[in-house]
Scaffold this active site. Structure first.
Site, PDB file in Angstrom:
ATOM      1  N   TYR A 108       0.853  -1.185   0.000  1.00 34.49           N
ATOM      2  CA  TYR A 108       0.000   0.000   0.000  1.00 34.49           C
ATOM      3  C   TYR A 108       0.886   1.231   0.000  1.00 34.49           C
ATOM      4  O   TYR A 108       1.882   1.297   0.724  1.00 34.49           O
ATOM      5  CB  TYR A 108      -0.900   0.016   1.251  1.00 34.49           C
ATOM      6  CG  TYR A 108      -1.660   1.312   1.401  1.00 34.49           C
ATOM      7  CD1 TYR A 108      -2.916   1.459   0.814  1.00 34.49           C
ATOM      8  CD2 TYR A 108      -1.109   2.400   2.082  1.00 34.49           C
ATOM      9  CE1 TYR A 108      -3.611   2.658   0.917  1.00 34.49           C
ATOM     10  CE2 TYR A 108      -1.788   3.608   2.176  1.00 34.49           C
ATOM     11  CZ  TYR A 108      -3.034   3.725   1.591  1.00 34.49           C
ATOM     12  OH  TYR A 108      -3.704   4.923   1.680  1.00 34.49           O
ATOM     13  N   GLU A 196      -3.575   7.598  -3.881  1.00 34.96           N
ATOM     14  CA  GLU A 196      -3.390   6.286  -3.283  1.00 34.96           C
ATOM     15  C   GLU A 196      -3.101   5.247  -4.360  1.00 34.96           C
ATOM     16  O   GLU A 196      -3.745   5.249  -5.410  1.00 34.96           O
ATOM     17  CB  GLU A 196      -4.711   5.931  -2.590  1.00 34.96           C
ATOM     18  CG  GLU A 196      -4.601   4.988  -1.448  1.00 34.96           C
ATOM     19  CD  GLU A 196      -5.969   4.799  -0.794  1.00 34.96           C
ATOM     20  OE1 GLU A 196      -6.067   5.069   0.400  1.00 34.96           O
ATOM     21  OE2 GLU A 196      -6.913   4.380  -1.474  1.00 34.96           O
TER      22      GLU A 196
END
Ligand code: GDP
Ligand code: MN
Length: 390
Positions: A108, A196
């Site tokens: 991530y 993101e």
């Protein structure tokens, strides 16, 4: 403003972030022809402004062209429900068809404006993929964080610290640093509020790729990014909210039945809280701003009245820059021109309050005055519940 995954990937790839090869399609035939161009296997991905598509059945791998056709048929037009769409889901109008990656690990990588310290926070984790929200909640220690000094910008040593924190092999550190620096550059130059990459994957070929991408932009900075503005997808927005933004009104539709017309975002939030506290439920958030015109007030009423759940309207105005008599005139004009179908409760406070009340009383309209915020909220809740107390 939010954009689609395929658009975010195009923006990020301009900044040097590697993304899988692919293209977007709005028909099954287009999806098939993109598949033929890419070669097997491919992944077919629903394009909606919400995450969690994988778990909801909006991301599917295809080994053959006929599988790809089948998945495209299933996904295009489907009502995709994810934890971010609400129970009604969102209709899928397009799919992204990409060459499928062979994943050896999912990471991530994200950046947000952290308001508590007025800095951009970079976050990364070895536990990327579809469960990052759970990880962040249950094991926050698995999220690496770095805050960026706005004067210095993201320093290479910080990017290296994150790359080391992810436990990447030495041969990958430089690639990871490049991706982190590129994401930061994209974030700052396009005025993001969030960017993101989840997952950022390590492939079996030892490459780092952005397999998914999400970007949110600061609406107040959009005026200086015509190219980003062009990515706005009105299909993804509530038409009432789109109309509101055209009239410079901040309007968000909610599930309740008491329409709120308020000046100032803080007062609007307080009004919603008070309605809740009194046992009711607001139908919307609506901030008409500091100096709304009669025209804007009329539009605001139209928006509120377009809600089929509406049972009552609570106008809560604090006259500061905006005088109460002006808003009262606006309310009367709007109510007369539209025709009110539900009880209207009005609380006026501040500059020219008495004059405003006189205008309302003389209007001949069925308006219930409220003495203060709590009184108004109680009256609105009672009216929405079907009379009583009025
Ligand atoms: P989200 O569920 O909306 O976040 O959509 P993502 O694009 O992140 O995809 C969800 C999951 O599908 C990823 O975490 C991967 O595990 C999987 N996935 C997506 N693309 C590929 C691919 O090209 N190959 C493989 N093997 N899995 C993929
Ligand atoms: Mn994802």
């Amino acid at each position: 403003m939010n954009i689609h995954e395929y658009q975010a990937k195009a923006v990020l790839s301009r900044y040097g972030v590697a993304v899988p090869e692919g293209d977007v399609a709005d028909t099954v035939e287009n999806a098939v022809s993109i598949t033929e161009g890419l070669g097997m296997p491919v992944v077919i991905k629903a394009q909606i402004h919400a995450g969690g598509r994988g778990k909801g059945g909006g991301v599917k791998l295809a080994e053959t062209i006929s599988d790809a056709r089948e998945h495209a048929e299933d996904i295009i037009g489907m009502q995709l429900v994810t934890h971010q769409t609400g129970p009604e889901g969102k209709q899928v109008k397009r799919v992204l068809v990409e060459r499928a990656s062979r994943i050896s690990k999912e990471y991530y990588l994200g950046m947000v404006v952290d308001r508590s310290v007025s800095r951009i926070a970079v976050m990364a984790s070895t536990e990327g993929g579809v469960s990052i929200e759970t990880i962040a909640k249950r094991s926050p220690n698995l999220i690496i964080k770095e805050w960026i000094d706005p004067v210095l910008g993201l320093m290479p040593f910080q990017a290296r610290k994150i790359a080391f924190g992810l436990g990447l092999a030495d041969s990958l550190t430089d690639k990871a640093v490049k991706i982190i620096m590129s994401l930061y550059k994209a974030f700052v130059e396009t005025d993001c509020s969030l960017a993101e990459i989840n997952p950022l994957v390590l492939t079996e070929e030892n490459e780092l790729l952005a397999l998914d991408a999400k970007m949110n932009f600061d609406n107040n900075a959009l005026f200086r990014h015509k190219d980003i503005q062009a990515l706005r997808d009105f299909d993804e927005e509530d038409p009432a909210e789109t109309e509101a933004s055209g009239h410079k009104l901040s309007y968000i539709r909610l599930e309740g039945n008491i329409g709120c017309l308020v000046n100032g975002a803080g007062l609007a939030m307080t009004t919603m809280d008070m309605i809740k506290l009194c046992g009711g439920s607001p139908a919307n958030f609506l901030d008409v701003g500091g100096n709304a015109s009669t025209g804007q007030v009329t539009h605001a009423f139209r928006l509120i009245l377009s809600d089929p759940n509406l049972k009552a309207i609570f106008v809560n105005i604090f006259g500061g820059i905006m005088r109460c008599d002006v808003i009262a005139e606006g309310v009367v004009a709007a109510a007369k021109s539209i025709g009110l179908s539900v009880p209207l409760i009005v609380r006026l406070e501040g500059t020219n309050r008495e004059k405003g009340k006189e205008i309302l009383a003389a209007s001949g309209l069925n308006i219930t005055p409220a003495a203060d915020l709590e009184d108004g909220a109680k009256k609105a809740v009672a009216a929405a519940a079907g009379g009583g107390g009025l």
